[in-house]
Design an enzyme around this catalytic site. Sequence first.
Site, short mmCIF file in Angstrom:
data_model
loop_
_atom_site.label_atom_id
_atom_site.label_comp_id
_atom_site.label_asym_id
_atom_site.label_seq_id
_atom_site.Cartn_x
_atom_site.Cartn_y
_atom_site.Cartn_z
CD GLU A 191 -2.67 -1.49 2.40
OE1 GLU A 191 -2.68 -0.60 3.28
OE2 GLU A 191 -3.30 -2.56 2.53
CD GLU B 132 -7.61 1.39 4.42
OE1 GLU B 132 -7.07 1.31 3.30
OE2 GLU B 132 -7.41 0.58 5.34
#
Length: 800
Positions: A408, A635
């Site tokens: 990520e 996120e």
Amino acid sequence: MAGFLPITLLLFSACGFFAPVCSHLAGFTSTVKPVVSGEDLTTKRFFFARVSNAPEVPTTEFTTSYRKSTAETTTERLTGKEGRKLMRKVPEMEKEEEGPLELAKRSSRSLKVAKRLKNVLKKPKFFPKKPKITKTPKPQIKKVARHQSAATETAPQCPPLGLESLRVKDTQLSASSYKRRGLGPHRGRLNIQSGIKDGDIYDGAWCAQYKDKSQWLEVDAQKLTRFIGVILQGRNSIWSWDMVHTYKVQFSNDTLSWKPCMNGSKEAIFEGNQDTETPVLALFDTPTVARYIRINPQTWYQNGTEGDICLRAEVLGCTLPDPSNVYTWQTEPTESKDKLDFRHHNYKEMRKLMKSVHDKCPDITRIYSIGKSYKDLKLYVMEISDNPGKHELGEPEFRYVAGMHGNEVLGRELLLNLMQYMCQEYKRGNQRIVHLVKETRIHLLPSMNPDGYEMASKKGSELAGWALGRYSYEGIDMNHNFADLNSVMWTAIELETDRSKLINHYFPIPEQYTSEEAFVAPETRAVISWMQNIPFVLGANLHGGELVITYPYDMTRDWAPREHTPTPDEAFFRWLAAAYASTNQVMSNPDRRPCHNKDFLRYNNIINGADWHNVPGSMNDFSYLHTNCFEVTMELSCDKFPHASELPIEWENNRESLLVYMEQVHRGIKGVIRDKDTKAGIADAIIKVEDIDHHIRSVADGDYWRLLNPGEYHVTVSAEGYFPSSRTCDVMYDHFPTICDFNLTRIPRQRVKGIMANRGKLPKDHQLRLRQLRMRKLRITTKAVNRRRAAAAAKLVKQV
């Protein structure tokens, strides 16, 4: 023979019989530099524009060690004697000069050789150089490889169109048929994740209604695009196993006439997937300019009669400029006005960039390491402050942590951008940045899991898949690797009848967590020690794969899959989450579509972590229960590993949010707790806010920060050996905290003697002492683990 071949080709070309050359001519080597064609590239009059008409050589950024695509005619050509020679020569050249294979260089090599052969006809004066290649193959291979690498660096890249990143809208996707809405063409996006329920509107692929070779998934690029390849995945589902084994590709400009992707004289057939999750890239032998592209499955996994035609896809292509568009300012922005280093940085490049920022702003930056990863990569932190390296009285400490999951990567690049931006703007005199730097001590950890990042980056942005690099080198998910203090707290609540004796802050680490045998990653141990050394007030850890801000608690009390589980500071955590989400350009867009299987727009893009999914041992919960620090999870993108071309716009989407969130560290109350007589600061004093069942403590110099929403609060401060003190503190809507200092009076000696006579000893802060003891043991075992690992590594090196 070397002189005969060009003359023959020249005659055929003059007679109009010369056909486009396939990329398999890459076995022929030439030192001729590709000549850029100056012909008119307008494709309105022509259905297709082949590579010979291309004004530039398309390349991709992807890095991988294999190419899992094939074609029917390709297989036939490479089975002969000459084909085997070609397959031997090309890898030798790449291995000798380039180290890890790069698809950018691999794909462009075949295209450039095809162009060179045509250019040879125009410039026969270069032909005498060809015999030199056959006489001295090794020197010529090196020379060609260097020349091609240089050309690749300057050639424009062909990034993904944006199926995964949602830049391609749902209306641009269509299909021949689909089983139901949840398996419609809008779900045929690379790495899209399905819901738990099978058959809902959030299934994990496009699946055709019928099972025949006439089914297709179509992408409308909306502009003329030079398509260079396709990436395919199978269906994401815990109930079904569906994938496409082989497929064809067609192109069109009007959706009425379709032309197949050719490989020589035959229609190309490409390899698809052998499992449902591994992305497989196929590069076209000849890039083709068109507006529409279709993926046409030919064979698929068939489990009796249960197998369906299902796929997730990404399309690679370079959008061509539209000569009819005179309103250039109406085009979608793809760059940022900030002059930052927008690209993916590996470990060495990250370290180099951080050093360059420090060199430019040495007065306000400091680089330090908090420990090492399993593979001995240092966990570097950039500190930004007007007095680096020192905690200043009354100045709050803030942290951003990125890369906990190595694949990520957006958070990693955003923090590198942030440190560059703050350095530049501070030097320019931007008062907002100057105020942040002077009033806050900021710590940026761009890569908590560098080992995982290195694994994912070897595959590249689209080929890493959904999970590769998520875990540490030992296979540990660090988002579940912190001590589970929630269970300790809830167990104590169940067993303790007198709630006044319950603790609600500064929970000690459990005994079993501190042993050498505990399954705790070295990266996690390093971050826990970092939390102990610096009195952080506010922080956030940056993730990817969704667009939502989550806040504690992340763990449900009864271990349910999901259940709203608030902290006593629920109101302020919602404030923090909303501060980021409401200023993020993508999250705040009311027209955006869900990323995967949950519509967070319904929750204003913020949610209690446990209400999303249960995460025992999260960094957020540990930080809240073990330290003074409030922390949320961000996120930041539907795409975990965005292509480099997406980074400028992602920075624009998140820049304001990153700054606004940092400014929240100055909201609430702060002050200094002192001895009334000596004026010395009192450490570890307990600050209690009435009606909020969560306390914090003062730090070494007696200063404290209590994050609170605007309102009136009754605050009580107590410390060992002192009388408690209370006062009312008003928090305003201003962007600075309310000052609430406390002067405590020491308990007289006579009173102390009386207490000792009655109880035999003074009441002690057992919780604080146990916490310190456990932390000391964790540090000792961490050193022992590191010594054992270092000895094992040295032994292995000695054996080698």
